[in-house]
Design a protein around this motif. Structure first.
Motif, PDB file in Angstrom:
ATOM      1  N   THR A 107     -73.514 -65.568  73.402  1.00 60.12           N
ATOM      2  CA  THR A 107     -74.937 -66.754  73.507  1.00 60.12           C
ATOM      3  C   THR A 107     -75.190 -66.912  74.786  1.00 60.12           C
ATOM      4  O   THR A 107     -76.929 -67.734  74.892  1.00 60.12           O
ATOM      5  CB  THR A 107     -73.822 -67.577  73.163  1.00 60.12           C
ATOM      6  OG1 THR A 107     -72.670 -67.454  71.783  1.00 60.12           O
ATOM      7  CG2 THR A 107     -74.416 -69.109  73.229  1.00 60.12           C
TER       8      THR A 107
ATOM      9  N   ASP B 178     -77.102 -67.535  65.960  1.00 57.13           N
ATOM     10  CA  ASP B 178     -76.091 -66.698  67.142  1.00 57.13           C
ATOM     11  C   ASP B 178     -75.403 -66.794  65.973  1.00 57.13           C
ATOM     12  O   ASP B 178     -75.050 -67.692  64.879  1.00 57.13           O
ATOM     13  CB  ASP B 178     -76.077 -68.067  68.089  1.00 57.13           C
ATOM     14  CG  ASP B 178     -75.218 -67.867  69.091  1.00 57.13           C
ATOM     15  OD1 ASP B 178     -74.333 -66.184  69.049  1.00 57.13           O
ATOM     16  OD2 ASP B 178     -74.993 -68.022  70.112  1.00 57.13           O
ATOM     17  N   ASP B 179     -74.378 -65.470  65.647  1.00 55.83           N
ATOM     18  CA  ASP B 179     -73.568 -65.641  65.383  1.00 55.83           C
ATOM     19  C   ASP B 179     -73.914 -65.597  63.435  1.00 55.83           C
ATOM     20  O   ASP B 179     -72.792 -66.050  62.554  1.00 55.83           O
ATOM     21  CB  ASP B 179     -72.208 -66.331  65.285  1.00 55.83           C
ATOM     22  CG  ASP B 179     -71.592 -66.155  66.508  1.00 55.83           C
ATOM     23  OD1 ASP B 179     -71.217 -65.416  67.223  1.00 55.83           O
ATOM     24  OD2 ASP B 179     -70.628 -67.183  67.249  1.00 55.83           O
TER      25      ASP B 179
HETATM   26 MG    MG Z   1     -71.148 -66.575  71.397  1.00 51.45          MG
END
Ligand code: MG
Ligand code: ADP
Length: 489
Positions: free
Chosen positions: A201, A257-258
């Motif tokens: 991140t 993200d993710d």
């Molecule tokens: Mg993260």
């Protein structure tokens, strides 16, 4: 929340006990509900709780069905899909007679009419806040972003300058810098993967900052895959998909993200796939992060998986001692605190799980020293971190814990992975999960995987449950003390 709708009837606890014939014993039902809400809040965190679960109202229990209500159909669908199963299990835990739960949209009156909002009807304040802009957008128009927790706004501390580079992350770092500075995407997508707390991140936020610094007109959008799904579900709900598509497809750089979050979520994957293809076809940079490499991501449609691997997949490896030491040095400098080198070395040796924990440990000792006005030494550090160090010093495995616990309760080891729910199996299994959390550094999902691939919320629940039970049940507390002693030696 949601109480700002004029049409919402009173469906609070008063009406439940006054005129609701649904429940036999309102007091116990109500107090169980209070506990469940508290546990849910602990499990999902404040932000998610406020957005989704706080507006839930208990209507009553009848014939083994717990009836809950929410002010809009949209909220209902979301909560049902994401928390329905969890709610059912929580109710059943305290009330075995419960067969299921039902979530209704708050009735407009005795007629029980549904109150689904027409498209465009404002959501309750809570849902609006969560929907927010849904993503941090950086472009000519400033992001209209209220609450940074829910919008996932770009964090100003997460820059390349603040990222410490070492062997384990140099490839991902170089690729990130490259992608953020290039006019034309050097690799598309840039896929960054690695374990929890290793800086994925951080790198994505840093890319956003750098790209924006290079060219303020560049429209950069960052959001979690979970948020992407949320936005998508919402667009479907409000038949707003055209605007949704436009919004995502008009950016110059999209960062998700993710992405592992959308495994198994087929409709979201489908939409993501189209967005992704279109951006890549138009030569817009796409950056993805994940906890696994594209080929190891389960539950992804094959064509999406293969496309994710088309660009550059850069991994972030677990930290080395040297990297941990440099990170600690950088973080201590950043705080303007003098931390002796032997303390930093000590921490770098002992806290190996990930950077987040390393940071946490450093913060803790600095806070401790500042508050008590004591010097930071290896001794004080040792004291402060005792609990943490106990866990990371020894390399106790979950398998070992399972074996000991199964032996102790004379239960076959295989039941640790089974799905049987009888009490004499559930309890030892919960004890093993609890001890795994206490005595190893494994995360909830990691523990869940070792227990037959359960959902991580099951582990969270087990940990809570055992904590509570120990206070009530002396025998169980003794069992756990004994097991702990055996495992810790
Ligand atoms: Mg993260
Ligand atoms: P991930 O997204 O991979 O789970 P994060 O990016 O959230 O991990 O990182 C966790 C914490 O560790 C953040 O506070 C981040 O700033 C910090 N961090 C991770 N790697 C580094 C690094 N190489 N240098 C400095 N800080 C780092």
């Amino acid at each position: 929340m949601g109480g700002d709708r004029k049409t919402e009837p009173q469906s609070n606890n008063d009406s439940l006990s006054d005129n609701d014939p649904l429940s036999d014993n309102d007091n116990t039902v109500n107090s169980q509900w209070i506990h469940i809400r508290k546990d849910l809040r602990d499990e999902v965190g404040d932000a998610a709780f406020k957005s989704w679960l706080k507006p839930l109202t208990l209507e009553g229990v009848r014939a083994g069905v717990v009836r809950l209500s929410l002010p809009t159909g949209f909220l209902r669908d979301w909560v049902e899909e994401n928390y329905g199963e969890r709610l059912r299990v929580m109710w059943q835990d305290g009330r075995p007679s419960v067969r299921g739960i039902e979530i209704v949209v708050t009735a407009a009156g005795p007629g029980g009419q549904r109150l689904d909002p027409a498209p465009g009807t404002p959501l309750p304040a809570s849902a609006r806040a969560a929907a927010g802009p849904g993503a941090a957008e950086m472009g000519p128009e400033p992001a209209d972003d209220g609450d940074s927790r829910v919008s996932g706004a770009i964090d100003p501390r997460l820059t390349f300058e603040n990222f410490v580079v070492g062997k384990p992350n140099e490839l991902a770092y170089a690729a990130a810098v490259n992608a953020s500075e290039a006019e034309v995407p050097p690799f598309n997508p840039l896929f960054i993967y690695g374990g929890v707390g290793l800086g994925k991140t951080h790198l994505m936020h840093a890319i956003a900052w750098r790209a924006r610094a290079r060219n303020p007109n560049r429209r950069v959008m960052y959001l979690s895959a979970e948020k992407f799904m949320f936005e998508f579900v919402r667009a479907l709900r409000y038949k707003d998909t055209v605007a949704f598509k436009d919004r995502f497809r008009s950016v110059d750089m999209l960062m998700i993200d993710d992405v592992q979050f959308i495994s198994g979520k087929d409709n979201t994957q489908e939409e993501f796939f189209h967005t992704f293809n279109e951006l890549i076809d138009r030569n817009r940079q796409v950056v993805i992060s994940s906890d696994k490499s594209p080929s190891d991501l389960d539950g992804l449609q094959e064509r999406l998986r293969s496309r994710l691997g088309w660009g550059l997949a850069a991994d972030i490896l677990p930290t080395t001692y040297e990297l941990r030491l440099s990170i600690l040095q950088a973080k201590a400098d950043g705080k303007g605190v003098e931390v002796p080198i032997d303390v930093l070395e000590f921490l770098a040796h002992r806290i190996t799980a990930n950077v987040r924990e390393l940071e946490g440990a450093l913060n803790r000792i600095v806070a401790h020293a500042t508050l008590l006005g004591r010097d930071i030494t290896v001794e004080t550090t040792q004291e402060v971190l005792q609990a943490l160090l106990r866990a990371s010093g020894r390399r106790l495995t979950i398998e070992e814990i399972q074996k000991r616990v199964a032996e102790h309760f004379s239960m076959p080891l295989r039941e640790m992975h089974s799905i049987r729910r009888s009490q004499n199996i559930v309890r030892p299994r919960q004890v093993a999960m609890y001890l795994a959390k206490e005595l190893t550094e494994c995360s909830y999902p990691q523990i869940a995987r070792k227990f037959g691939g359960r959902d991580h919320t099951t582990v969270m629940h087990a940990v809570k449950r055992i904590e509570e039970l120990q206070a009530l049940d002396g025998n169980l507390a003794d069992d756990i003390r004994l097991l702990r002693r055996m495992l810790e030696n």
